[in-house]
Design an enzyme around this catalytic site. Structure first.
Site, short mmCIF file in Angstrom:
data_model
loop_
_atom_site.label_atom_id
_atom_site.label_comp_id
_atom_site.label_asym_id
_atom_site.label_seq_id
_atom_site.Cartn_x
_atom_site.Cartn_y
_atom_site.Cartn_z
CG ASP A 77 73.07 37.89 53.46
OD1 ASP A 77 73.91 37.23 53.24
OD2 ASP A 77 72.81 39.38 52.92
CG ASN A 124 74.25 44.15 57.40
OD1 ASN A 124 73.92 42.95 57.02
ND2 ASN A 124 74.31 45.18 56.74
NE ARG A 182 82.36 47.67 52.74
CZ ARG A 182 80.85 47.02 53.13
NH1 ARG A 182 80.46 45.72 52.35
NH2 ARG A 182 80.40 47.91 54.01
CB SER A 229 69.98 47.45 50.70
OG SER A 229 70.86 47.62 50.95
N GLY A 230 72.00 48.28 53.14
CA GLY A 230 73.42 48.85 53.03
C GLY A 230 73.93 49.56 52.20
CE LYS A 247 70.26 45.89 56.30
NZ LYS A 247 70.83 44.86 55.39
CG ASP A 259 70.72 42.38 53.50
OD1 ASP A 259 70.64 43.04 52.75
OD2 ASP A 259 71.37 41.45 53.05
CG ASP A 299 74.04 44.04 48.95
OD1 ASP A 299 73.00 44.55 47.69
OD2 ASP A 299 75.35 44.77 48.27
CD GLU A 351 77.69 42.14 49.60
OE1 GLU A 351 77.10 42.39 50.02
OE2 GLU A 351 77.25 40.97 50.04
#
Length: 405
Positions: free
Chosen positions: A347, A350, A236, A279-280, A324, A191, A193, A200
């Site tokens: 972490d 997700n 967001r 990554s999201g 992912k 991941d 972030d 983030e």
């Protein structure tokens, strides 16, 4: 020298265990075997450990010809006395007993690693029916890392038994099965972030849009698993509408790599591993990280930009929790690495599907729900501690760095 014999032919052969203790200095090992060579014995097993300048040297050798054992004992003791060493010689039969089935590597990380936690971990291993065959140190900083070679109990059973013990003690414990696969080529997928980087990314963008607090609140809820990730992402990103595209370069400059990130990637690449990120967050940042770190794979969401402005939307398929895991499988297929040979690090909630799909899922400074569900957890803020879970020592890392300057 006698001809090689199969194990069944040597099981009942008389042997001597020669143990040497004392202050280490050059030539001890050669000196012992020069002494033993006069009696034409064969070496069955050999192990040597040096700790804080003190040597423990153990040699399992065949018994000498009839009538010579007493002379061998006297000669070894005289040689040891001349070097102010202690010697112990024990008669026995055959080699070491075979290791039990179910072999695992148990890596323990502590800062500090206390005698209490070490005792508790060792006792729990024994309680599962496991036997500790060997222990050695992997690193002394930034954490103390030691590895136990354990046999006699299934890896999954050992992992299940040690997880609550580690949590109660405040140490990190990783349990992986032993075997050739540990030395095979691997794929490591992280991941981004709060894992590869300290930030983030969407919050960095939000700071430039003046909506950092609103975005952070939604981000935290999503990472805890309280909100659907895709819905929270759209909510967001909508707050970023109207930002000038020039903010992308500013955010890239603000990104802070997690301590140990460069060391981790550099070392993995030296080992021939392939490394990727999912990554999201956004390709506007992950593409830059891919170039900077020499990553093999990268996939993320993409912020839509029209006429030099962020539109508040993302384009393409959303990289969410399920996405992912799909990307991990895709990267593994492209890399030619079996899924069992993959390592995933993350972490947030997700990341859970990806962590569970990988051969080894590592929860890195993760939320409680992630720590409880992952194969293992690392709760120290140094990403390169993951190397210890793969059996890489700090000394090996430093030696490689020094060699390559």
């Amino acid at each position: 020298m006698s001809a090689p014999q199969p194990p069944q032919a040597t099981a009942d052969v008389p042997t001597l265990l020669v143990k040497i203790f004392g202050k280490d200095r050059p030539g001890i090992t050669a000196g012992l075997f020069d002494t033993l060579a006069a009696f034409s014995v064969d070496v069955v097993d050999l192990e040597q450990v040096v700790t804080r300048g003190r040597i423990v040297l153990c040699a399992l050798v065949t018994e000498p010809a009839a009538g010579l054992e007493g002379e061998l004992r006297s000669t070894v003791h005289s040689w040891a006395d001349s070097l102010k060493l202690q010697a112990e010689i024990i008669s026995g039969v055959g080699d070491n007993r075979p290791r039990g089935e179910g072999r695992s590597h148990v890596t323990v990380l502590g800062h500090p690693l206390t005698a209490e936690s070490t005792a508790a971990i060792a006792a729990r291993i024994t309680a599962t029916g496991g036997n500790i065959d060997r222990i050695f140190r992997l690193a002394k900083y930034p954490v103390t890392a030691v590895e136990f070679a354990v046999s006699g109990t299934p890896t999954e059973s050992l992992r299940t038994a040690l997880a609550p013990e580690a949590a109660a003690l405040g140490v990190d414990v990783a349990v992986v099965s032993a075997g050739l696969h540990r030395r095979a080529q691997r794929l490591v997928v992280m991941d981004v972030d709060s894992t590869l980087i300290q930030d983030e990314v969407i919050e960095l963008f939000a700071a430039h849009a003046g909506c950092e607090e609103q975005v952070a609140e939604v981000t935290n809820a999503a990472m805890r698993g309280e909100l659907d990730f895709e819905q929270s992402l759209h909510a967001r990103v909508a707050l970023l509408e109207g930002l000038d595209v020039s903010v992308v370069e500013k955010v890239r400059a603000e990104v802070r790599l997690t301590p140990g990130a460069r060391t981790l990637v550099r070392t993995l690449k030296r080992l021939g591993y392939q490394v990727g990120v999912v990554s999201g967050g956004f390709t506007q940042v992950t593409d830059d990280l891919m170039e900077r770190l020499g990553l093999d794979f990268a996939h993320a969401n993409t912020l839509e930009i029209v006429d030099g402005k962020l539109t508040g939307k993302v384009t393409g398929d959303i990289v969410d929790r399920a996405g992912k895991a799909r990307l991990l499988r895709r990267f593994a297929a492209e890399a030619g690495v079996p899924l069992a040979q993959t390592v995933a690090i993350g972490d947030g909630a997700n990341d859970l599907d990806m962590l569970n799909a990988a051969g080894l899922g590592v929860a890195f400074n993760a939320k409680p729900v992630v720590r409880e569900a992952a194969h293992t957890a690392v709760n120290f803020p140094f990403l390169d501690t993951v190397l210890y879970l793969l059996g890489v020592t700090r000394e090996e890392v430093e030696a490689a760095d020094a060699r390559d300057a």
